[in-house]
Design a protein around this motif. Sequence first.
Motif, PDB file in Angstrom:
ATOM      1  N   VAL A  32     -19.858 -14.149  36.606  1.00  0.00           N
ATOM      2  CA  VAL A  32     -19.077 -14.899  35.620  1.00  0.00           C
ATOM      3  C   VAL A  32     -19.016 -16.357  36.078  1.00  0.00           C
ATOM      4  N   VAL A  33     -19.477 -17.237  35.216  1.00  0.00           N
ATOM      5  CA  VAL A  33     -19.485 -18.682  35.517  1.00  0.00           C
ATOM      6  C   VAL A  33     -18.820 -19.443  34.367  1.00  0.00           C
ATOM      7  N   ARG A  34     -18.420 -20.665  34.696  1.00  0.00           N
ATOM      8  CA  ARG A  34     -17.807 -21.544  33.687  1.00  0.00           C
ATOM      9  C   ARG A  34     -18.832 -22.621  33.327  1.00  0.00           C
ATOM     10  N   LEU A  35     -19.218 -22.681  32.048  1.00  0.00           N
ATOM     11  CA  LEU A  35     -20.230 -23.654  31.635  1.00  0.00           C
ATOM     12  C   LEU A  35     -19.856 -24.247  30.284  1.00  0.00           C
ATOM     13  N   MET A  36     -20.658 -25.240  29.878  1.00  0.00           N
ATOM     14  CA  MET A  36     -20.488 -25.891  28.580  1.00  0.00           C
ATOM     15  C   MET A  36     -21.721 -25.648  27.743  1.00  0.00           C
ATOM     16  N   ALA A  37     -21.535 -25.616  26.451  1.00  0.00           N
ATOM     17  CA  ALA A  37     -22.655 -25.381  25.539  1.00  0.00           C
ATOM     18  C   ALA A  37     -23.669 -26.505  25.712  1.00  0.00           C
ATOM     19  N   PRO A  38     -24.946 -26.180  25.979  1.00  0.00           N
ATOM     20  CA  PRO A  38     -25.940 -27.234  26.253  1.00  0.00           C
ATOM     21  C   PRO A  38     -26.443 -27.951  25.001  1.00  0.00           C
ATOM     22  N   PHE A  39     -26.173 -27.408  23.800  1.00  0.00           N
ATOM     23  CA  PHE A  39     -26.634 -28.038  22.555  1.00  0.00           C
ATOM     24  C   PHE A  39     -25.753 -27.543  21.417  1.00  0.00           C
ATOM     25  N   ASN A  40     -25.894 -28.195  20.274  1.00  0.00           N
ATOM     26  CA  ASN A  40     -25.165 -27.775  19.079  1.00  0.00           C
ATOM     27  C   ASN A  40     -25.833 -26.527  18.501  1.00  0.00           C
ATOM     28  N   MET A  41     -25.017 -25.565  18.130  1.00  0.00           N
ATOM     29  CA  MET A  41     -25.533 -24.307  17.586  1.00  0.00           C
ATOM     30  C   MET A  41     -24.588 -23.805  16.490  1.00  0.00           C
ATOM     31  N   ARG A  42     -25.103 -22.852  15.700  1.00  0.00           N
ATOM     32  CA  ARG A  42     -24.320 -22.235  14.614  1.00  0.00           C
ATOM     33  C   ARG A  42     -24.471 -20.724  14.698  1.00  0.00           C
ATOM     34  N   CYS A  43     -23.327 -20.061  14.660  1.00  0.00           N
ATOM     35  CA  CYS A  43     -23.329 -18.604  14.784  1.00  0.00           C
ATOM     36  C   CYS A  43     -23.965 -17.970  13.538  1.00  0.00           C
ATOM     37  N   LYS A  44     -24.824 -16.965  13.756  1.00  0.00           N
ATOM     38  CA  LYS A  44     -25.472 -16.290  12.636  1.00  0.00           C
ATOM     39  C   LYS A  44     -24.535 -15.308  11.936  1.00  0.00           C
ATOM     40  N   THR A  45     -23.531 -14.851  12.629  1.00  0.00           N
ATOM     41  CA  THR A  45     -22.630 -13.842  12.061  1.00  0.00           C
ATOM     42  C   THR A  45     -21.621 -14.466  11.114  1.00  0.00           C
ATOM     43  N   CYS A  46     -20.904 -15.464  11.574  1.00  0.00           N
ATOM     44  CA  CYS A  46     -19.828 -16.072  10.772  1.00  0.00           C
ATOM     45  C   CYS A  46     -20.129 -17.506  10.335  1.00  0.00           C
ATOM     46  N   GLY A  47     -21.181 -18.084  10.841  1.00  0.00           N
ATOM     47  CA  GLY A  47     -21.502 -19.456  10.456  1.00  0.00           C
ATOM     48  C   GLY A  47     -20.659 -20.520  11.141  1.00  0.00           C
ATOM     49  N   GLU A  48     -19.988 -20.172  12.194  1.00  0.00           N
ATOM     50  CA  GLU A  48     -19.154 -21.134  12.924  1.00  0.00           C
ATOM     51  C   GLU A  48     -20.049 -22.104  13.717  1.00  0.00           C
ATOM     52  N   TYR A  49     -19.696 -23.380  13.651  1.00  0.00           N
ATOM     53  CA  TYR A  49     -20.433 -24.389  14.416  1.00  0.00           C
ATOM     54  C   TYR A  49     -19.859 -24.477  15.826  1.00  0.00           C
ATOM     55  N   ILE A  50     -20.747 -24.415  16.791  1.00  0.00           N
ATOM     56  CA  ILE A  50     -20.367 -24.574  18.193  1.00  0.00           C
ATOM     57  C   ILE A  50     -21.040 -25.854  18.684  1.00  0.00           C
ATOM     58  N   TYR A  51     -20.222 -26.815  19.036  1.00  0.00           N
ATOM     59  CA  TYR A  51     -20.747 -28.136  19.367  1.00  0.00           C
ATOM     60  C   TYR A  51     -21.083 -28.225  20.854  1.00  0.00           C
ATOM     61  N   LYS A  52     -21.936 -29.187  21.152  1.00  0.00           N
ATOM     62  CA  LYS A  52     -22.373 -29.402  22.524  1.00  0.00           C
ATOM     63  C   LYS A  52     -21.198 -29.870  23.375  1.00  0.00           C
ATOM     64  N   GLY A  53     -21.038 -29.245  24.556  1.00  0.00           N
ATOM     65  CA  GLY A  53     -19.968 -29.609  25.468  1.00  0.00           C
ATOM     66  C   GLY A  53     -18.773 -28.687  25.416  1.00  0.00           C
ATOM     67  N   LYS A  54     -18.772 -27.722  24.512  1.00  0.00           N
ATOM     68  CA  LYS A  54     -17.657 -26.773  24.454  1.00  0.00           C
ATOM     69  C   LYS A  54     -17.744 -25.802  25.626  1.00  0.00           C
ATOM     70  N   LYS A  55     -16.600 -25.553  26.267  1.00  0.00           N
ATOM     71  CA  LYS A  55     -16.580 -24.758  27.493  1.00  0.00           C
ATOM     72  C   LYS A  55     -16.420 -23.268  27.173  1.00  0.00           C
ATOM     73  N   PHE A  56     -17.123 -22.474  27.984  1.00  0.00           N
ATOM     74  CA  PHE A  56     -17.084 -21.029  27.833  1.00  0.00           C
ATOM     75  C   PHE A  56     -17.039 -20.386  29.217  1.00  0.00           C
ATOM     76  N   ASN A  57     -16.460 -19.172  29.258  1.00  0.00           N
ATOM     77  CA  ASN A  57     -16.566 -18.298  30.428  1.00  0.00           C
ATOM     78  C   ASN A  57     -17.757 -17.369  30.179  1.00  0.00           C
ATOM     79  N   ALA A  58     -18.907 -17.717  30.745  1.00  0.00           N
ATOM     80  CA  ALA A  58     -20.158 -17.026  30.446  1.00  0.00           C
ATOM     81  C   ALA A  58     -20.545 -16.090  31.585  1.00  0.00           C
ATOM     82  N   ARG A  59     -21.408 -15.140  31.245  1.00  0.00           N
ATOM     83  CA  ARG A  59     -21.991 -14.250  32.224  1.00  0.00           C
ATOM     84  C   ARG A  59     -23.422 -14.696  32.477  1.00  0.00           C
ATOM     85  N   LYS A  60     -23.777 -14.798  33.753  1.00  0.00           N
ATOM     86  CA  LYS A  60     -25.109 -15.268  34.136  1.00  0.00           C
ATOM     87  C   LYS A  60     -25.863 -14.144  34.841  1.00  0.00           C
ATOM     88  N   GLU A  61     -27.158 -14.058  34.499  1.00  0.00           N
ATOM     89  CA  GLU A  61     -28.020 -13.088  35.148  1.00  0.00           C
ATOM     90  C   GLU A  61     -29.407 -13.695  35.327  1.00  0.00           C
TER      91      GLU A  61
END
Length: 343
Positions: A32-61
């Motif tokens: 589990v790591v703490r990172l920021m979104a590397p680019f602007n993206m849009r969710c395919k399920t709900c259409g929510e925009y996720i902007y670059k720089g938004k922080k997430f608790n992500a899982r890395k492998e």
Amino acid sequence: MSERKVLNKYYPPDFDPSKIPKLKLPKDRQYVVRLMAPFNMRCKTCGEYIYKGKKFNARKETVQNEQYLGLPIFRFYIKCTRCLAEITFKTDPENTDYAMEHGATRNFQAEKLIEEEEKKIQREREEEELNNPMKVLENRTRDSKMEMEVLENLQELKELNQRQAAVDFESMLEQYKELEKRQREKEQEEDERETKEMLERALVKRLRDSDSDSDQEEEKRKEQQNKHTAERPTDILTTDISTDSKVPSSTGVKRQKVESWERSVGGLGGKSTLGSLVVRKKPTATNTSQQPAAGSLTDAVASKPAKICAPATASSSQTAPAQNGSSLSLLGAYSDSDDSNSD
């Protein structure tokens, strides 16, 4: 008592490190790591925009069986902030970027694809030109022809715009030139006016200085005149008369001093009270000296000028001013005779 912070541990003589059980972890384990979104993206399920720089608790492998020049590739799992759908993307060390896998679409992806395609075409063209010189000549000819076509099309568009536009660019340029000319003339006039004003101020200052100098000289002259007139009127009797080339006679000197005395003080009438103090000398045939009377003051005053005037050659020239002058003039002559005797 044992130490609280142990730096060295005790190893018994029969210690065997091979008997220590090793921790076996799976190769595809996740962190589990703490990172920021590397680019602007849009969710395919709900259409929510996720902007670059938004922080997430992500899982890395670590991605299995996939490397680039010996560098491992990592995959990240995040969740949509609205619908909690899973979104994954991985690293792209070849392009120093991130690659989208699933769960969302990257914004401006079409532009990136076009740029990548242009780079690919440019790379292929350079490889062809490197091995084929004729291809280089063909490409240059095609590029020059394309540039000429582009310039012609641009000129046609300009002419079309000029025909459709109601603005005359030539007249605008002429007006601008006239405006610049008027502005330049105005600046020159202002400069000339300023220089003229500066010269006038300098001239006025110079005139004032000269006037002040002349005024000071005139004031000094007046002060000298006032100082000369403020002297005592009788100082003229004590001042020495400048000798000329022709030395005047003693009678002339006495007459000049008597006249200066009368001018400065003024003569008294014959009926004055001082007339009784001076006795006029009587003409004598001989040049004998007279003795002053001890009793009276008038004899003493009259006898002293008689003693002084006896050596004179012409007695008539001495008695004439004594008869015509006043008593004060006789006193002046008396003082002059004393000065001459003392000399």
